[in-house]
Write a protein that holds these residues in place. Sequence first.
Motif, PDB file in Angstrom:
ATOM      1  N   HIS A  74     -13.889  18.150 -19.751  1.00  0.00           N
ATOM      2  CA  HIS A  74     -13.920  16.977 -18.867  1.00  0.00           C
ATOM      3  C   HIS A  74     -13.317  15.768 -19.567  1.00  0.00           C
ATOM      4  O   HIS A  74     -13.294  15.678 -20.793  1.00  0.00           O
ATOM      5  CB  HIS A  74     -15.355  16.682 -18.412  1.00  0.00           C
ATOM      6  CG  HIS A  74     -16.328  16.466 -19.534  1.00  0.00           C
ATOM      7  ND1 HIS A  74     -16.593  15.228 -20.055  1.00  0.00           N
ATOM      8  CD2 HIS A  74     -17.072  17.351 -20.241  1.00  0.00           C
ATOM      9  CE1 HIS A  74     -17.494  15.358 -21.023  1.00  0.00           C
ATOM     10  NE2 HIS A  74     -17.789  16.629 -21.172  1.00  0.00           N
ATOM     11  N   HIS A  75     -12.817  14.847 -18.724  1.00  0.00           N
ATOM     12  CA  HIS A  75     -12.381  13.540 -19.216  1.00  0.00           C
ATOM     13  C   HIS A  75     -13.538  12.590 -18.929  1.00  0.00           C
ATOM     14  O   HIS A  75     -13.680  12.121 -17.799  1.00  0.00           O
ATOM     15  CB  HIS A  75     -11.141  13.049 -18.453  1.00  0.00           C
ATOM     16  CG  HIS A  75      -9.898  13.812 -18.750  1.00  0.00           C
ATOM     17  ND1 HIS A  75      -9.232  14.569 -17.809  1.00  0.00           N
ATOM     18  CD2 HIS A  75      -9.165  13.925 -19.888  1.00  0.00           C
ATOM     19  CE1 HIS A  75      -8.153  15.112 -18.350  1.00  0.00           C
ATOM     20  NE2 HIS A  75      -8.095  14.745 -19.612  1.00  0.00           N
ATOM     21  N   GLN A  78     -15.442  13.208 -15.827  1.00  0.00           N
ATOM     22  CA  GLN A  78     -14.597  13.449 -14.646  1.00  0.00           C
ATOM     23  C   GLN A  78     -13.750  14.705 -14.939  1.00  0.00           C
ATOM     24  O   GLN A  78     -13.651  15.141 -16.071  1.00  0.00           O
ATOM     25  CB  GLN A  78     -13.654  12.263 -14.399  1.00  0.00           C
ATOM     26  CG  GLN A  78     -14.370  10.940 -14.207  1.00  0.00           C
ATOM     27  CD  GLN A  78     -15.342  10.972 -13.048  1.00  0.00           C
ATOM     28  OE1 GLN A  78     -14.975  11.290 -11.923  1.00  0.00           O
ATOM     29  NE2 GLN A  78     -16.599  10.655 -13.320  1.00  0.00           N
ATOM     30  N   ASP A  79     -13.127  15.211 -13.915  1.00  0.00           N
ATOM     31  CA  ASP A  79     -12.189  16.337 -14.069  1.00  0.00           C
ATOM     32  C   ASP A  79     -12.863  17.579 -14.648  1.00  0.00           C
ATOM     33  O   ASP A  79     -12.272  18.299 -15.460  1.00  0.00           O
ATOM     34  CB  ASP A  79     -11.002  15.954 -14.977  1.00  0.00           C
ATOM     35  CG  ASP A  79     -10.227  14.777 -14.443  1.00  0.00           C
ATOM     36  OD1 ASP A  79     -10.212  14.604 -13.203  1.00  0.00           O
ATOM     37  OD2 ASP A  79      -9.659  14.030 -15.260  1.00  0.00           O
ATOM     38  N   TRP A  80     -14.101  17.828 -14.266  1.00  0.00           N
ATOM     39  CA  TRP A  80     -14.801  19.008 -14.780  1.00  0.00           C
ATOM     40  C   TRP A  80     -14.405  20.277 -14.034  1.00  0.00           C
ATOM     41  O   TRP A  80     -14.711  21.368 -14.466  1.00  0.00           O
ATOM     42  CB  TRP A  80     -16.316  18.809 -14.720  1.00  0.00           C
ATOM     43  CG  TRP A  80     -16.776  18.279 -13.395  1.00  0.00           C
ATOM     44  CD1 TRP A  80     -16.941  16.971 -13.065  1.00  0.00           C
ATOM     45  CD2 TRP A  80     -17.069  19.029 -12.219  1.00  0.00           C
ATOM     46  NE1 TRP A  80     -17.330  16.853 -11.755  1.00  0.00           N
ATOM     47  CE2 TRP A  80     -17.424  18.104 -11.204  1.00  0.00           C
ATOM     48  CE3 TRP A  80     -17.076  20.389 -11.918  1.00  0.00           C
ATOM     49  CZ2 TRP A  80     -17.771  18.502  -9.923  1.00  0.00           C
ATOM     50  CZ3 TRP A  80     -17.437  20.791 -10.634  1.00  0.00           C
ATOM     51  CH2 TRP A  80     -17.778  19.844  -9.652  1.00  0.00           C
ATOM     52  N   SER A  81     -13.710  20.108 -12.886  1.00  0.00           N
ATOM     53  CA  SER A  81     -13.171  21.298 -12.217  1.00  0.00           C
ATOM     54  C   SER A  81     -11.681  21.371 -12.528  1.00  0.00           C
ATOM     55  O   SER A  81     -11.080  20.383 -12.952  1.00  0.00           O
ATOM     56  CB  SER A  81     -13.393  21.221 -10.706  1.00  0.00           C
ATOM     57  OG  SER A  81     -12.592  20.196 -10.148  1.00  0.00           O
ATOM     58  N   ALA A  82     -11.117  22.527 -12.340  1.00  0.00           N
ATOM     59  CA  ALA A  82      -9.679  22.676 -12.614  1.00  0.00           C
ATOM     60  C   ALA A  82      -9.092  23.677 -11.641  1.00  0.00           C
ATOM     61  O   ALA A  82      -9.727  24.694 -11.322  1.00  0.00           O
ATOM     62  CB  ALA A  82      -9.468  23.151 -14.051  1.00  0.00           C
ATOM     63  N   ASP A 102      -2.333  21.385 -13.625  1.00  0.00           N
ATOM     64  CA  ASP A 102      -3.342  20.823 -12.736  1.00  0.00           C
ATOM     65  C   ASP A 102      -3.109  19.310 -12.700  1.00  0.00           C
ATOM     66  O   ASP A 102      -3.517  18.594 -13.622  1.00  0.00           O
ATOM     67  CB  ASP A 102      -4.748  21.147 -13.252  1.00  0.00           C
ATOM     68  CG  ASP A 102      -5.821  20.573 -12.345  1.00  0.00           C
ATOM     69  OD1 ASP A 102      -5.485  19.705 -11.506  1.00  0.00           O
ATOM     70  OD2 ASP A 102      -6.989  20.977 -12.474  1.00  0.00           O
ATOM     71  N   ALA A 105      -6.620  17.180 -12.714  1.00  0.00           N
ATOM     72  CA  ALA A 105      -7.322  17.091 -14.011  1.00  0.00           C
ATOM     73  C   ALA A 105      -6.373  16.750 -15.157  1.00  0.00           C
ATOM     74  O   ALA A 105      -6.818  16.526 -16.274  1.00  0.00           O
ATOM     75  CB  ALA A 105      -8.038  18.410 -14.298  1.00  0.00           C
ATOM     76  N   ASN A 130      -3.678  18.643 -22.972  1.00  0.00           N
ATOM     77  CA  ASN A 130      -4.322  17.547 -22.256  1.00  0.00           C
ATOM     78  C   ASN A 130      -3.289  16.477 -21.925  1.00  0.00           C
ATOM     79  O   ASN A 130      -2.649  15.926 -22.822  1.00  0.00           O
ATOM     80  CB  ASN A 130      -5.426  16.966 -23.151  1.00  0.00           C
ATOM     81  CG  ASN A 130      -6.052  15.736 -22.546  1.00  0.00           C
ATOM     82  OD1 ASN A 130      -6.108  15.611 -21.315  1.00  0.00           O
ATOM     83  ND2 ASN A 130      -6.519  14.837 -23.397  1.00  0.00           N
ATOM     84  N   LEU A 135      -9.929  14.421 -23.925  1.00  0.00           N
ATOM     85  CA  LEU A 135     -10.569  15.525 -23.193  1.00  0.00           C
ATOM     86  C   LEU A 135     -11.634  16.164 -24.078  1.00  0.00           C
ATOM     87  O   LEU A 135     -11.347  16.600 -25.199  1.00  0.00           O
ATOM     88  CB  LEU A 135      -9.518  16.579 -22.825  1.00  0.00           C
ATOM     89  CG  LEU A 135     -10.040  17.773 -22.029  1.00  0.00           C
ATOM     90  CD1 LEU A 135     -10.155  17.425 -20.542  1.00  0.00           C
ATOM     91  CD2 LEU A 135      -9.120  18.992 -22.191  1.00  0.00           C
TER      92      LEU A 135
END
Length: 700
Positions: A74-75, A78-82, A102, A105, A130, A135
Amino acid sequence: MRLDGARTTLLLAMRSDGLPEIVHWGACLPPGIETAPLRDRARARNLPDDDTAEASLFPTIGTGLFRTPALAAHHAVQDWSAAFTDVAVEPGDGTLRITAHDPVARLRLVLDLALPPEGDVMTLRATLTNEGEALTLDHLAAGAVRAPPGATSLRTYGGHWGHEFTEIESTLPDGSLVLENRRGRASHDRFPLLVATSPGAGEETGTAWGVHLGWSGNHRITADRLADGSLLVLAGELLMPGEVTLAPGESLSTPSLYAAWSDAGLAGLSRAFHAYARRHLLTLPGAVRPVTLNTWEGTYFDHDQARLMAQATAAAAIGIERFVLDDGWMPGRIGPRAGLGDWTPDPAKYPDGLGPLARHVTGLGMQFGLWVEPEMANPDSAALRDHPEAALAVAGRPQRLSRHQLVLDLAQPAVWARVHAALDTLLRELPIAYLKWDMNRDLITAGAPDGRPAYHAQVVATYALMDRLRSDYPDVEIESCASGGGRADWGVLARTQRVWTSDCTDALERLRIQRGASRVLPPEIMGAHISASPNHQTGRRHTLAFRAAVALFGHLGVELDPLALAAEEHAELAGWIALHKRLRPLLHAGRHVAADTLDGRALSGVVAADSARAAYLVAQQAAPMRAYPAPLLLPGLDAAAQYRITVPAPQQPVAELSATHRTLFADGLVLPGGILGQAGFSPPPLWPETATVLELVRES
Ligand code: DGJ
């Protein structure tokens, strides 16, 4: 998309929502298959309306995956899905490079997949870049491979010190199996290998899928039963909390996942892994593996230069080709509490250094090998007294000793440089042909000076040290030892030439240990030593013939004081060493074969590539239940050929043998390979905990 190996086809289908998935990993398929119908799943109720991605080569959170993801990152939460799109596939010679992006993300992914055409082992690794702010990377698997629903039975390889590579079978009707290792080395208890088979598969029967991670640190291998019953296996490094952060533009590549398929059972899987290791992994393939004497069990810490020289002389007389001076040669090293980390000879034991002993050994025509444990130091050593900051530690917490030693933080450049300089001096000044590279403890409070976990960096720094020494001294071989087989994965094997399979040298235990280890380790790199009786690890007493017969099928060594041998043992041991040398070209290059244990009797062997020669180990483990031994079936022979079977010297017939069995010790029996493989012949009966070595030569 597809890759074709010798007996394997890997068929991939592009998914509408992103990365490809494996739709077939198994027997060779005819050319020209259209994959679209194969991945068109019937819609079931109460599932996502579009195609779910639970079986892709790199499954991620947020794509309809309800099983283990390949990525956890994650950032700043946030952005824990990809979800990877913009997928491009670049085919090569037996390779596919899959790149994807992506944009949400801000991640870029490269998957490198290969299945060399001459074999049956595929490799897969991921590189993540990244493209956003820092990240936090909690997990990055090398990827995922899918076996069909028939892969119902699972085998793991574990145990503990002296008991490693024990094959443990379980089933996974549903749910997940997680094989996690947090010891900072490949470990004795959770070797990074998972094998799935069809129900009831055996050594030469049934279908087997094997997944191994080539990494010498922490790992996580998971097997998930998917919605269609197939089995998804992911493998990757296990990262500690906060261990890896990727700065903008930074990348991380995973270790390689190696996956083999066989329709000839577990031994078939071993053959696939061995062939790959010989062709693509091992350095020095084909070089003669010298018969070794290792001083540990015959001397321990009690080094006496004159006696060691006499041992070397006696060793040379029985045919030993490499003499390895084990632990105990450093200053104050009279036991495990002191001296570790100081890589100079103890002046009390070696007043003129190691030169006289090393030159005595080479003067006898043997190679000189030296034990080292570069990643470790005792608190009672100059190394740590002068540089207490060199040990891995977590501020404010006690440093946990194990075998009275701490782990040096090799990722600190100054520490790495000091250890490198010490090893370099030894290699420059002494005629060393071989380093026994030991690692005798797990990593517990493995923190770096900045407080971060240092498990990953430690493996990287250790590999760099091995690589540097191998590059500067390409003729010096390295053995990977970690209290026996605690570091025997393919990550370390890519830079070492031998594995000390186990500290347990009991021949009965070794049958089990070598069987498990041989799933991925070919015999020529599997250290197997003949030690004293009673055995130092179990107290069992075994004949020299049993101890030697079992060790004969690996990289043979001797782990006892040759001066303590009685005259007849001396002659018999020399006979076994001579037999090993005669059979060595076969034993160290042939195909591994095995049979399922039957009435306490284990059978394994090696058959030459052209099937012209073979050698088998027939070992009676427990007392048989039946009055007569079952017919002995010898796998792997040419059914149309005639073979002469003998029981080679120094094996001796026992008095009560039948006339037929006595001929095995003389001229031998001639029988067709087809009979030997399918109907078998009556072997000589064996006492429990004894063995026979059979040699077969094709007559016509
Ligand atoms: C553990 C190894 O496995 C043994 O063979 C021996 O080298 C000892 N360490 C020495 O300390």
